[in-house]
Design a protein around this motif. Structure first.
Motif, PDB file in Angstrom:
ATOM      1  N   VAL A 113      20.793  31.740  30.950  1.00  0.00           N
ATOM      2  CA  VAL A 113      19.607  32.268  31.793  1.00  0.00           C
ATOM      3  C   VAL A 113      19.497  33.633  31.298  1.00  0.00           C
ATOM      4  O   VAL A 113      20.086  34.184  30.599  1.00  0.00           O
ATOM      5  CB  VAL A 113      20.263  32.284  33.190  1.00  0.00           C
ATOM      6  N   ILE A 153      14.602  32.219  30.215  1.00  0.00           N
ATOM      7  CA  ILE A 153      14.851  31.046  31.053  1.00  0.00           C
ATOM      8  C   ILE A 153      15.402  31.334  32.136  1.00  0.00           C
ATOM      9  O   ILE A 153      16.302  32.165  32.538  1.00  0.00           O
ATOM     10  CB  ILE A 153      16.005  30.591  29.904  1.00  0.00           C
ATOM     11  N   GLU A 158      15.358  23.924  33.598  1.00  0.00           N
ATOM     12  CA  GLU A 158      16.419  22.602  32.811  1.00  0.00           C
ATOM     13  C   GLU A 158      15.397  21.536  33.262  1.00  0.00           C
ATOM     14  O   GLU A 158      14.765  21.308  34.045  1.00  0.00           O
ATOM     15  CB  GLU A 158      17.888  22.775  33.750  1.00  0.00           C
ATOM     16  N   VAL A 180      20.453  24.697  31.275  1.00  0.00           N
ATOM     17  CA  VAL A 180      20.528  26.147  31.473  1.00  0.00           C
ATOM     18  C   VAL A 180      21.915  26.447  32.006  1.00  0.00           C
ATOM     19  O   VAL A 180      22.308  25.666  33.202  1.00  0.00           O
ATOM     20  CB  VAL A 180      19.412  26.485  32.229  1.00  0.00           C
TER      21      VAL A 180
END
Length: 191
Positions: A113, A153, A158, A180
Motif C-alpha cells: 500500500v 497503491i 487489487e 496489495v
C-alpha cells in the motif's frame, strides 16, 4: 501481342496493393493473354524468383501462389509477361500482416500500500498493435511504452489487469494479478 492496359511499362502504373495474414497462402495475379502466349517471370525487390522455389508456385495463368507466407515476404513484386511482340509488367505491393503477440511476463505482482507498480505489456505485430489496459471493465491510461503505471497503491487496486493488443491481423491478451499488501499495526497488550 500482350493486351494493352493490363500493366504499365517503365513503372508508370501504381503497384496493386495486397495484404495477407502471416501463415496464409496468397495468389499474386498476373493474368495476361496474348498471341502467341506469353512467358512469365517474377521478381521480388529486383531479385528473380526461381521457378523451382518450394514456396513460390507459378500457376499456368501466370499468377504466382506464395505458400505459408512469412513476414519477410512483404515487398514489391513484379510480374513480366513477354512474347515476340513485347512485354507487359504488373507490380504488386504485398504486406504480410502479423497478429499481435504479447511476450510472457509475471502473472502475479505483489505491491505494498502506498507504493507504485508498473505493469509491462511488450508486444510485437505488423502493423504496430494498439494497446489498452482494463480492470473490471474500467480502462486505464497506457504509457508511451505500453505499460500501466499505478501510483499510490490502495487496497481496492487489487485485482486482475488485462492488457489487450489489437491490429488488423488479430488480437492478443495477457493478464496479471496485482496483490496489495497492507500495513498492519499489531498492538501488544500486557496484563
Amino acid at each position: 501481342r500482350p493486351k494493352p492496359g493490363v500493366g504499365g511499362t517503365g513503372g508508370l502504373r501504381e503497384p496493386v496493393r495486397m495484404s495477407v495474414i502471416k501463415g496464409e497462402d496468397i495468389i499474386l495475379p498476373c493474368d495476361v493473354h496474348s498471341v502467341p502466349p506469353p512467358t512469365f517471370s517474377w521478381a521480388k525487390e529486383k531479385q528473380l524468383i526461381s521457378p523451382f522455389s518450394p514456396r513460390h508456385l507459378q500457376l499456368p495463368s501466370g499468377s504466382m501462389k506464395i505458400l505459408e507466407t512469412r513476414a519477410s515476404d512483404s515487398g514489391l513484386y513484379v510480374c513480366v509477361a513477354s512474347n515476340i511482340a513485347g512485354n507487359v509488367t504488373l507490380s504488386i505491393k504485398l504486406s504480410v500482416l502479423v497478429p499481435p503477440k504479447i511476450q510472457p511476463g509475471p502473472r502475479v505482482i505483489k505491491v505494498q500500500v502506498g507504493h507504485q507498480v508498473e505493469l509491462a505489456c511488450v508486444v510485437a505485430g505488423v502493423p504496430e498493435p494498439t494497446l489498452s489496459w482494463t480492470k473490471d471493465n474500467r480502462s486505464y491510461p497506457v504509457s508511451p511504452y505500453g505499460s500501466l503505471i499505478l501510483m499510490d497503491i490502495k487496497l481496492d487496486d487489487e485485482g486482475i489487469y488485462t492488457c489487450t493488443a489489437n491490429n488488423t491481423a488479430g488480437q492478443d491478451q495477457a493478464r496479471v494479478k496485482v496483490q496489495v499488501q497492507g500495513w498492519f499495526l499489531y498492538l501488544r497488550t500486557t496484563y
